[in-house]
Enzyme design. Structure first.
Site, PDB file in Angstrom:
ATOM      1  N   CYS A 120      60.024  31.042  70.336  1.00 30.73           N
ATOM      2  CA  CYS A 120      60.995  30.620  69.324  1.00 30.73           C
ATOM      3  C   CYS A 120      62.120  29.800  69.978  1.00 30.73           C
ATOM      4  CB  CYS A 120      61.515  31.832  68.558  1.00 30.73           C
ATOM      5  SG  CYS A 120      62.307  31.416  66.987  1.00 30.73           S
ATOM      6  N   TYR A 121      63.324  30.334  70.083  1.00 29.11           N
ATOM      7  CA  TYR A 121      64.405  29.609  70.763  1.00 29.11           C
ATOM      8  C   TYR A 121      63.982  29.210  72.168  1.00 29.11           C
ATOM      9  CZ  TYR A 121      69.074  28.577  72.661  1.00 29.11           C
ATOM     10  OH  TYR A 121      70.157  27.963  73.251  1.00 29.11           O
TER      11      TYR A 121
ATOM     12  N   GLU B  80      55.383  39.256  69.984  1.00 31.67           N
ATOM     13  CA  GLU B  80      55.760  40.609  70.396  1.00 31.67           C
ATOM     14  C   GLU B  80      55.858  41.598  69.238  1.00 31.67           C
ATOM     15  OE1 GLU B  80      59.769  38.404  69.895  1.00 31.67           O
ATOM     16  OE2 GLU B  80      57.663  37.958  70.315  1.00 31.67           O
TER      17      GLU B  80
ATOM     18  N   ASP C 124      63.224  63.828  80.011  1.00 31.57           N
ATOM     19  CA  ASP C 124      63.764  62.865  80.978  1.00 31.57           C
ATOM     20  C   ASP C 124      64.224  63.564  82.259  1.00 31.57           C
ATOM     21  OD1 ASP C 124      63.389  61.199  78.805  1.00 31.57           O
ATOM     22  OD2 ASP C 124      65.495  61.265  78.217  1.00 31.57           O
TER      23      ASP C 124
ATOM     24  N   GLY D 268      66.372  33.618  70.028  1.00 29.76           N
ATOM     25  CA  GLY D 268      67.827  33.737  69.984  1.00 29.76           C
ATOM     26  C   GLY D 268      68.362  33.275  68.643  1.00 29.76           C
TER      27      GLY D 268
ATOM     28  N   HIS E 294      56.412  34.795  66.842  1.00 23.44           N
ATOM     29  CA  HIS E 294      56.777  35.929  67.707  1.00 23.44           C
ATOM     30  C   HIS E 294      55.538  36.782  67.996  1.00 23.44           C
ATOM     31  CE1 HIS E 294      61.194  35.541  67.713  1.00 23.44           C
ATOM     32  NE2 HIS E 294      60.991  34.925  66.554  1.00 23.44           N
TER      33      HIS E 294
ATOM     34  N   LYS F 194      60.973  55.510  76.668  1.00 20.36           N
ATOM     35  CA  LYS F 194      60.685  56.925  76.462  1.00 20.36           C
ATOM     36  C   LYS F 194      59.192  57.226  76.541  1.00 20.36           C
ATOM     37  CE  LYS F 194      62.519  60.973  75.300  1.00 20.36           C
ATOM     38  NZ  LYS F 194      63.750  61.534  75.881  1.00 20.36           N
TER      39      LYS F 194
END
Length: 513
Positions: free
Chosen positions: A81-82, A171, A227, A54, A169, A369
């Site tokens: 992190c945060y 990710e 979609d 954050g 991080h 997607k």
């Protein structure tokens, strides 16, 4: 019961990436705001929690707090992190500004290689840091699990309680082995077996649609994109002849798109398709409108009113199925966060009118997607269909900057056809996520033959991406760009200049409007 991880969003720009990485470990997750109601979170029966990063500092007044239910649940927790600093503060540690901020790549040394989180990891790894604070006192019974040059506590935790914090991080792609760390947490600490796959999603979605619909009839909105096709396939598998598909030609499609779409439906769906010609209706509503949000709202409302009218003609169908995706919900500020930024209105999310005669069926509402494409392959859709580039529901209305008129639509259709033909002829159709032309409101002076011209400027946009949440501009060969520009100027009356957009997302969006 489906194994679920809840990711609590504290405002990180990487929150959606955490969700993607968890899904890549074949574990279902939902991204919820940090202040989501406790009942909503507990209804998901989470196996564990991940706390995002954050932009604020945990010691600032008004900074987001850790919901009490996270620790009260006794479930595994991973703070990033945060999220790590929040855990430290909540459990009796201290956080303060770091004398040396750390932004960018760093080398992290693993101090506890035997814990489950770092199983099969090397003694040191490359990681991405983005912080100005650090833990100055660890909570009681918490150990230092990793450190870097500027972060004495790059990872901390209490393995017995299955609570961990990472300053870096995992990710982002700049932490090459970050997904392995996340998968270790999910499998070894949360007990997730990694069974959430496209095939399991199909089974779950079909059962959910049957339970929702019962014996009623369903109208499915088709656009020709992946979609809506996947949505139609799922609904057809669930309720069979109770489904009627509807395809509306709103006059804002690409050149030849209506004919191609109808052929595609007949070849791939095997269900009833009701065709509606509505070009004059939509163009009348858009006359004089230049604001992009107003265009999206008008188109969303007009679609719904038209569906309601056609439903009455077909026997008052109570359900409407549409191909809403997770990015649609997130970008519309609709994933539950009170202060979520609305990047743009999506015609099928908050572009819908308040009053509707339908109950919506949105089986793809929690998919990215690339996940939809994987589901399409499981459902047997041809690869050529599955990997078609995305096309916005409002069509060329969002690629015409300024007023939408029949003349401007026709001009853009011709220019866009050139872009698509050339990129596909160059063999780059699968490498580029999305490619198209858009018509700017700018006119410029040019020289054609021996005369002065004052005509429109067309922009070309081509991007690479995995899911549309982030994107980079495509490095198309200069020879290809030259052919595109030359053909547009020579073949499309009213255009004397072509420009190429080299903006990435963020800070830009893929579409201009």
């Amino acid at each position: 019961m489906k194994q679920t991880i809840v990711i609590l969003d504290f405002g990180s720009q990487y929150s959606q990436l955490i969700a993607r990485r968890v899904r890549e470990c074949h574990v279902y997750c939902e991204l919820l705001p940090h202040d989501a109601p406790r009942a909503e979170v507990e209804s998901l029966h989470p196996r564990g929690f991940i706390l995002s990063g954050g932009p604020t500092s945990v010691y600032q007044q008004g900074a987001p707090r850790l919901p009490a239910y996270v620790l009260e649940s006794g479930r595994p927790v991973l703070g990033i992190c945060y999220g790590m600093q929040l855990l430290a503060q909540e459990l009796g540690g201290e956080v303060a500004p770091s004398p040396e901020r750390e932004y960018g790549p760093a080398t992290v040394a693993i101090d506890a290689p035997r814990i489950s989180l770092f199983r099969d990891q090397p003694p040191s790894l490359r990681a991405w840091m983005s912080h100005g604070d650090r833990i100055t006192r660890r909570p009681p019974a918490f150990s230092i699990l990793a450190h870097s040059e500027n972060s004495p506590v790059a990872a901390t935790g209490n393995p017995d309680r299955r609570i961990y914090g990472l300053q870096f991080h995992p990710e982002v792609s700049h932490t090459p082995r970050g997904k392995e760390i996340l998968c270790n947490f999910l499998r070894h600490d949360c007990g997730c077996q990694g069974q959430w796959t496209p095939a399991s999603f199909v089974e779950e979605a079909v059962a959910g649609i049957r339970a929702q619909v019962g014996g009623a009839r369903v109208l499915c909105a088709l656009s020709g994109g992946i979609d809506s096709l996947v949505t139609a396939r799922l609904v057809a598998r669930a309720v069979g002849d109770q489904l009627t598909c509807i395809f509306v030609n709103h006059g804002l499609l690409r050149k030849g798109e209506a004919e191609r779409a109808l052929r595609l439906f007949r070849q791939t769906l095997g269900v009833k398709v009701h065709y509606v010609e509505a070009q004059p209706r939509f163009l009348r509503r858009l006359a004089g409108v230049t604001d992009p949000e107003a265009k999206r709202h008008i188109i969303g409302e007009e679609f719904m009113r038209l569906f309601e009218e056609e439903s009455q003609k077909l026997g008052a169908i109570p359900f409407l199925a549409q191909g809403t995706l997770y990015p649609d919900v997130i970008e519309s500020g609709g994933h539950g966060k009170k202060d979520a930024a609305r990047i743009k209105t999506h015609h099928n999310v908050d572009g819908l009118p308040v009053r509707m005669d339908f109950e919506l069926i949105e089986p793809l509402k929690r998919l990215f997607k690339d996940e939809v494409r994987a589901v399409g392959l499981v459902l047997g859709l041809p690869k050529a269909v599955v990997y078609r580039q995305p096309f916005p529901g409002p069509g060329l209305a969002v690629r015409i900057i300024g007023e939408v008129t029949p003349e401007r639509v026709a001009l853009l259709q011709e220019a866009d056809a050139v872009v698509r033909q050339e990129i596909e002829a160059a063999g780059l159709g699968r490498q580029v996520w999305q490619y198209f032309a858009l018509l700017t409101p700018v006119k410029s002076v040019g020289v054609m033959g021996d005369g002065r011209t004052y005509e429109s400027v067309v922009a070309v946009r081509a991007v690479t991406s995995e899911d549309g949440m982030t994107a980079d501009w495509a490095r198309l060969p200069s020879e290809l760009l030259a052919r595109i520009a030359n053909r547009i100027v020579n073949e499309v009356p009213g255009v004397n200049r072509v420009v190429y957009d080299i903006s990435s997302k963020p800070p830009a969006t893929i579409e201009w409007e």
